[in-house]
Design an enzyme around this catalytic site. Structure first.
Site, short mmCIF file in Angstrom:
data_model
loop_
_atom_site.label_atom_id
_atom_site.label_comp_id
_atom_site.label_asym_id
_atom_site.label_seq_id
_atom_site.Cartn_x
_atom_site.Cartn_y
_atom_site.Cartn_z
N LYS A 161 -1.78 -40.47 -2.79
CA LYS A 161 -1.64 -41.55 -1.80
C LYS A 161 -2.93 -41.76 -1.02
O LYS A 161 -2.96 -41.78 0.20
CB LYS A 161 -0.47 -41.27 -0.86
CG LYS A 161 0.84 -41.12 -1.63
CD LYS A 161 2.04 -41.07 -0.74
CE LYS A 161 3.32 -40.93 -1.53
NZ LYS A 161 3.47 -39.65 -2.25
O1 LIG Z 1 8.11 -43.28 -1.76
C1 LIG Z 1 7.79 -42.15 -2.16
C2 LIG Z 1 6.55 -41.87 -2.69
C3 LIG Z 1 6.32 -40.62 -3.18
N1 LIG Z 1 7.25 -39.64 -3.15
C4 LIG Z 1 6.90 -38.33 -3.74
O2 LIG Z 1 7.79 -38.10 -4.85
C5 LIG Z 1 8.23 -36.75 -4.86
C6 LIG Z 1 9.72 -36.71 -4.60
O3 LIG Z 1 10.21 -35.40 -4.71
P1 LIG Z 1 11.78 -35.08 -4.89
O4 LIG Z 1 11.83 -33.60 -4.90
O5 LIG Z 1 12.21 -35.69 -6.19
O6 LIG Z 1 12.48 -35.67 -3.73
C7 LIG Z 1 7.40 -36.04 -3.81
O7 LIG Z 1 6.24 -35.56 -4.44
C8 LIG Z 1 7.04 -37.13 -2.83
O8 LIG Z 1 5.81 -36.87 -2.18
C9 LIG Z 1 8.47 -39.91 -2.61
O9 LIG Z 1 9.37 -39.05 -2.54
N2 LIG Z 1 8.72 -41.18 -2.13
#
Ligand SMILES: O=c1ccn([C@@H]2O[C@H](COP(=O)(O)O)[C@@H](O)[C@H]2O)c(=O)[nH]1
Length: 312
Positions: free
Chosen positions: A107
């Site tokens: 990001k």
């Molecule tokens: O809008 C967003 C953007 C990035 N993320 C990222 O995705 C994963 C989600 O992890 P989970 O364990 O599947 O919840 C994490 O790396 C976030 O930084 C997001 O969740 N939402």
């Protein structure tokens, strides 16, 4: 071949729209990984980095037959300083060796000169004799600084055949605080979507998709429909499946009617799948992760079939 074409090809080959997030947390790793790392390096940055490398290799070996894409989130690695960053790049290299596409979730975003440096740090800089060659396949970026901050990323992504996912509508509960604010030209997220679409039209591959994509959360199924219309050629990275509550039924609007266009991301629900039943042996952990990935693929494919959007 541009990023979008490579990604679409790999998705079709594996018959999987899943992206597995490699977000390791030291306290949650299985004992067989932690014990070896501690014995060899002690409880310190180097030990944590060694544990992350071993864990990620184990996950990649387990999931590579079933998915096309992984998404290591840099923050988890930065916790352990230089050793953690090294673990990050070792993970990237290993995943690519195994034929997986890597989305670096970092990001990034800054004024143009710094944005250019960020892009060179993730997409490599062949003209720089001082830089050890390195390159992720795609990067998440933050549009908050405006169009001139995105331009260096876009230029380099197109030139180096890599991809971008620009934050449009994020999956977190308060994403609307800023993204849903209504302006004279629609919401802020809609304005970002317009910007993404303009950039996306500069790099359409033979698949019909662009390497300039968008992040649209699984937790906002109705908004996905609107953003799909606003950015028809962009690949969507759709986080929020699994632990954040998203299911197969919540992500179908992110796809085009051709059954392509969305990459559904889950991290904790897959890589820590063994925690549910307190499984600890190598074989148990492997089976739990494999089953979780296969269940995710089946859930997404069934949901797409139900709305006539299953590609294969
Ligand atoms: O809008 C967003 C953007 C990035 N993320 C990222 O995705 C994963 C989600 O992890 P989970 O364990 O599947 O919840 C994490 O790396 C976030 O930084 C997001 O969740 N939402």
């Amino acid at each position: 071949m541009n990023f979008a074409d490579r990604t679409c090809d790999e998705i079709k080959k594996k018959q999987s729209h899943a992206v597995i997030g490699l977000d390791p947390v030291i306290e949650r790793l299985p004992a067989f990984i932690l014990d070896e790392a501690e014995q060899n390096y002690g409880k310190n940055d180097e030990g944590a980095a060694a544990a992350f490398i071993a864990f990620n290799r184990f996950i990649i070996d387990t999931i590579a037959p079933y998915v096309a894409i992984v998404k290591p989130q840099l923050a988890y690695y930065e916790v352990y300083g230089a050793a953690g960053i090294d673990a990050y790049w070792q993970t990237v290299n290993y995943a690519q060796q195994k034929g997986l596409i890597v989305i670096a979730d970092a990001k990034r975003g800054d004024i143009d000169s710094t944005a250019s440096a960020y892009a060179r740090s993730f997409f490599g800089d062949a003209s720089n004799e001082w830089q050890t060659p390195k390159k992720v396949d795609s990067l998440t970026i933050n549009p908050y600084l405006g169009s001139d901050s995105l331009a260096p990323f876009v230029e380099q992504a197109i030139a180096k055949q890599t991809g971008l996912f620009i934050l449009v509508k994020t999956s977190n509960p308060s994403s609307g605080d800023l993204q849903d604010v209504v302006t004279a030209n629609g919401t802020i997220a809609e304005q970002v979507a317009q910007l993404v679409h303009t950039y996306a039209m500069r790099d359409i591959g033979t698949s019909g998709y662009s390497s300039i994509g968008a992040v649209v959360g699984a937790t906002y199924p109705e908004e996905q429909r609107l953003f799909r219309e606003a950015m028809p050629t962009s690949l969507f990275l759709v986080p929020g499946y699994g632990t954040q509550g998203g299911t197969g039924k919540d992500i179908t609007n992110a796809f085009n009617s051709d059954g392509l266009g969305a990459l559904i991301s889950a991290s904790r629900s897959i890589i820590f799948a063994y925690e549910k039943n307190k499984l600890q042996t190598r074989e148990e952990v492997q089976l739990a992760i494999k089953s979780a990935v296969k269940a995710m693929n089946a859930d997404i494919n069934t949901a797409l079939k139900d709305v006539n959007k299953l590609y294969w």
